[in-house]
Design an enzyme around this catalytic site. Structure first.
Site, PDB file in Angstrom:
ATOM      1  N   LYS A   1       0.061  41.725  13.577  1.00  0.00           N
ATOM      2  CA  LYS A   1       0.790  41.435  12.330  1.00  0.00           C
ATOM      3  C   LYS A   1       0.312  42.364  11.199  1.00  0.00           C
ATOM      4  O   LYS A   1       1.106  42.773  10.352  1.00  0.00           O
ATOM      5  CB  LYS A   1       0.614  39.967  11.939  1.00  0.00           C
ATOM      6  CG  LYS A   1       1.286  38.989  12.914  1.00  0.00           C
ATOM      7  CD  LYS A   1       2.776  39.199  12.999  1.00  0.00           C
ATOM      8  CE  LYS A   1       3.484  38.097  13.772  1.00  0.00           C
ATOM      9  NZ  LYS A   1       4.930  38.318  13.872  1.00  0.00           N
TER      10      LYS A   1
ATOM     11  N   TYR B   1      -3.017  38.634  17.724  1.00  0.00           N
ATOM     12  CA  TYR B   1      -1.877  38.267  16.875  1.00  0.00           C
ATOM     13  C   TYR B   1      -2.121  38.805  15.465  1.00  0.00           C
ATOM     14  O   TYR B   1      -1.266  39.432  14.850  1.00  0.00           O
ATOM     15  CB  TYR B   1      -1.742  36.741  16.856  1.00  0.00           C
ATOM     16  CG  TYR B   1      -0.556  36.219  16.055  1.00  0.00           C
ATOM     17  CD1 TYR B   1       0.680  36.050  16.664  1.00  0.00           C
ATOM     18  CD2 TYR B   1      -0.674  35.891  14.700  1.00  0.00           C
ATOM     19  CE1 TYR B   1       1.769  35.571  15.941  1.00  0.00           C
ATOM     20  CE2 TYR B   1       0.399  35.424  13.974  1.00  0.00           C
ATOM     21  CZ  TYR B   1       1.619  35.259  14.599  1.00  0.00           C
ATOM     22  OH  TYR B   1       2.693  34.789  13.874  1.00  0.00           O
TER      23      TYR B   1
ATOM     24  N   SER C   1       2.926  38.148   8.969  1.00  0.00           N
ATOM     25  CA  SER C   1       2.269  36.839   8.837  1.00  0.00           C
ATOM     26  C   SER C   1       1.126  36.953   7.840  1.00  0.00           C
ATOM     27  O   SER C   1       0.571  38.044   7.651  1.00  0.00           O
ATOM     28  CB  SER C   1       1.699  36.415  10.196  1.00  0.00           C
ATOM     29  OG  SER C   1       0.909  35.253  10.064  1.00  0.00           O
TER      30      SER C   1
HETATM   31  N1  LIG Z   1       5.650  29.484  12.703  1.00  0.00           N
HETATM   32  C1  LIG Z   1       4.661  30.022  12.024  1.00  0.00           C
HETATM   33  O1  LIG Z   1       3.740  29.325  11.569  1.00  0.00           O
HETATM   34  C2  LIG Z   1       4.663  31.507  11.771  1.00  0.00           C
HETATM   35  C3  LIG Z   1       3.767  31.994  10.799  1.00  0.00           C
HETATM   36  C4  LIG Z   1       3.741  33.350  10.548  1.00  0.00           C
HETATM   37  C5  LIG Z   1       4.590  34.199  11.240  1.00  0.00           C
HETATM   38  N2  LIG Z   1       5.437  33.685  12.192  1.00  0.00           N
HETATM   39  C6  LIG Z   1       6.304  34.633  12.892  1.00  0.00           C
HETATM   40  O2  LIG Z   1       7.636  34.219  12.718  1.00  0.00           O
HETATM   41  C7  LIG Z   1       8.437  34.786  13.753  1.00  0.00           C
HETATM   42  C8  LIG Z   1       9.385  33.715  14.276  1.00  0.00           C
HETATM   43  O3  LIG Z   1       8.632  32.720  14.925  1.00  0.00           O
HETATM   44  P1  LIG Z   1       8.949  31.166  14.800  1.00  0.00           P
HETATM   45  O4  LIG Z   1       7.782  30.535  14.147  1.00  0.00           O
HETATM   46  O5  LIG Z   1      10.300  30.954  14.238  1.00  0.00           O
HETATM   47  O6  LIG Z   1       8.854  30.744  16.331  1.00  0.00           O
HETATM   48  P2  LIG Z   1       9.960  30.281  17.390  1.00  0.00           P
HETATM   49  O7  LIG Z   1       9.215  30.127  18.675  1.00  0.00           O
HETATM   50  O8  LIG Z   1      10.725  29.131  16.869  1.00  0.00           O
HETATM   51  O9  LIG Z   1      10.950  31.524  17.480  1.00  0.00           O
HETATM   52  C9  LIG Z   1      10.589  32.730  18.083  1.00  0.00           C
HETATM   53  C10 LIG Z   1      11.809  33.272  18.802  1.00  0.00           C
HETATM   54  O10 LIG Z   1      11.491  34.585  19.304  1.00  0.00           O
HETATM   55  C11 LIG Z   1      12.060  34.695  20.588  1.00  0.00           C
HETATM   56  N3  LIG Z   1      11.358  35.721  21.374  1.00  0.00           N
HETATM   57  C12 LIG Z   1      10.080  35.711  21.813  1.00  0.00           C
HETATM   58  N4  LIG Z   1       9.820  36.821  22.535  1.00  0.00           N
HETATM   59  C13 LIG Z   1      10.977  37.547  22.542  1.00  0.00           C
HETATM   60  C14 LIG Z   1      11.356  38.776  23.121  1.00  0.00           C
HETATM   61  N5  LIG Z   1      10.495  39.511  23.873  1.00  0.00           N
HETATM   62  N6  LIG Z   1      12.605  39.242  22.912  1.00  0.00           N
HETATM   63  C15 LIG Z   1      13.494  38.516  22.175  1.00  0.00           C
HETATM   64  N7  LIG Z   1      13.207  37.320  21.620  1.00  0.00           N
HETATM   65  C16 LIG Z   1      11.953  36.843  21.805  1.00  0.00           C
HETATM   66  C17 LIG Z   1      11.900  33.311  21.197  1.00  0.00           C
HETATM   67  O11 LIG Z   1      12.786  33.122  22.298  1.00  0.00           O
HETATM   68  C18 LIG Z   1      12.219  32.429  20.006  1.00  0.00           C
HETATM   69  O12 LIG Z   1      13.599  32.121  19.949  1.00  0.00           O
HETATM   70  C19 LIG Z   1       7.462  35.351  14.772  1.00  0.00           C
HETATM   71  O13 LIG Z   1       7.372  36.747  14.620  1.00  0.00           O
HETATM   72  C20 LIG Z   1       6.154  34.708  14.396  1.00  0.00           C
HETATM   73  O14 LIG Z   1       5.038  35.470  14.787  1.00  0.00           O
HETATM   74  C21 LIG Z   1       5.485  32.372  12.450  1.00  0.00           C
END
Ligand SMILES: NC(=O)c1ccc[n+]([C@@H]2O[C@H](COP(=O)([O-])OP(=O)(O)OC[C@H]3O[C@@H](n4cnc5c(N)ncnc54)[C@H](O)[C@@H]3O)[C@@H](O)[C@H]2O)c1
Length: 277
Positions: A157, A153, A140
């Protein structure tokens, strides 16, 4: 274009948001993909829509046995693993440092860091004998810059970025590339604060944060999926140890419209002009 023709991938967190968009794009580009997630219904539904090119396994990334099992399933089904995308995540512990409990600390690092470590470890196990593979993780912008998200977090990251670079140095000589992606704000349930976030709440979020980055909109999961496609494909064959920022300009700094007047106002340079110029 079939940029992943003949390749296979595992996407953790593939049932939702960035992971689900990546699963769809990888399949469109010719890959076969295993969705590894704790959300069984959503994962099964997505796999069902994609037919033989996709499968779902219930995987909790904090459990080594689950990660081992999904990697082995990919090898049994398709005989190879070309791309491991360690993407599962959640927001982790919230609030002040003094109110954060050790239990919250542990679960945050279990999902966001241990999950990535296990994914890299077991992908390396099957990629090393073939001398090829691409390992990706979702870090991130919060891993590059504090003040963008909760303490733990941000730290987890940052650790993902460092782990990526460190392991890339080991696995490079075995033909395995290790990279991560640093998204800015992306319209997903995670960013909206609830796994069941409605499309309306995602639209509201997009509207309220549009001006927080130079390109005037927050990210969509497909923006990140396209970066993952590039890093997974042979187009990135000389890229490793890289943290790819995909954020509409957020990491570069405050957009022009949010910078103070003394920077943005057009006026002639009067003060501090060097003599004779
Ligand atoms: N959305 C943002 O703004 C953003 C920004 C930077 C980084 N991220 C990162 O992107 C990645 C994806 O997140 P997203 O935004 O698509 O969110 P999201 O909530 O749509 O998807 C996250 C998925 O991870 C799964 N998950 C959570 N814990 C788990 C576990 N212990 N085992 C297996 N699956 C698990 C959830 O069930 C979900 O399907 C994450 O690592 C998040 O930290 C997101």
């Amino acid at each position: 274009m079939e940029r992943l023709a003949g390749k296979t991938a595992i996407v953790t967190g593939g049932a939702s948001g960035i992971g689900a968009a990546t699963v769809r794009l990888f399949v469109e580009e010719g890959a076969r993909v295993l969705i590894a997630d704790t959300q069984e219904e959503r994962g099964q539904e997505l796999a069902g829509k994609l037919g033989d090119a996709a499968g779902f396994l219930r995987v909790d990334v904090t459990r080594e046995h689950d990660i081992e099992a999904v990697v082995d399933e990919c090898m049994t089904r398709w005989g190879r693993l070309d791309c491991m995308f360690n993407n599962a995540g959640f927001g982790g512990a919230l609030g002040s440092i003094e109110t954060t409990t050790v239990e919250e600390f542990d679960i945050t690092f279990d999902v966001l860091l241990k999950g990535v470590f296990l994914g890299i470890k077991h992908a390396a196990r099957v990629m090393r004998p073939r001398g090829a593979g691409s390992i990706l993780s979702t870090a991130s912008v919060a891993g590059l810059k504090t003040g963008e998200s909760p303490h733990l977090y941000s730290v987890a990251k940052a650790a993902v970025i460092h782990l990526t670079r460190s392991v890339a140095l080991e696995l490079g000589e075995h033909g395995i590339r290790v990279n991560c992606i640093c998204p800015g704000i992306v319209a997903t349930p995670l960013a909206a604060g609830s796994p069941k976030a409605s499309p309306e709440s995602l639209k509201k979020l997009a509207h309220s944060l549009a001006r927080a980055q130079a390109l005037g909109r927050i990210g969509q999961p497909e923006d990140i999926a396209r970066a993952a496609l590039w890093l997974a494909s042979d187009d990135a064959e000389w890229i490793t140890g890289h943290a790819q920022v995909v954020d509409g300009g957020a990491f570069a700094g405050r957009p022009w419209n949010r910078q103070p007047d003394w920077i943005t106002a057009d006026r002639p340079l009067k003060l501090y002009r060097p003599e004779g110029r």
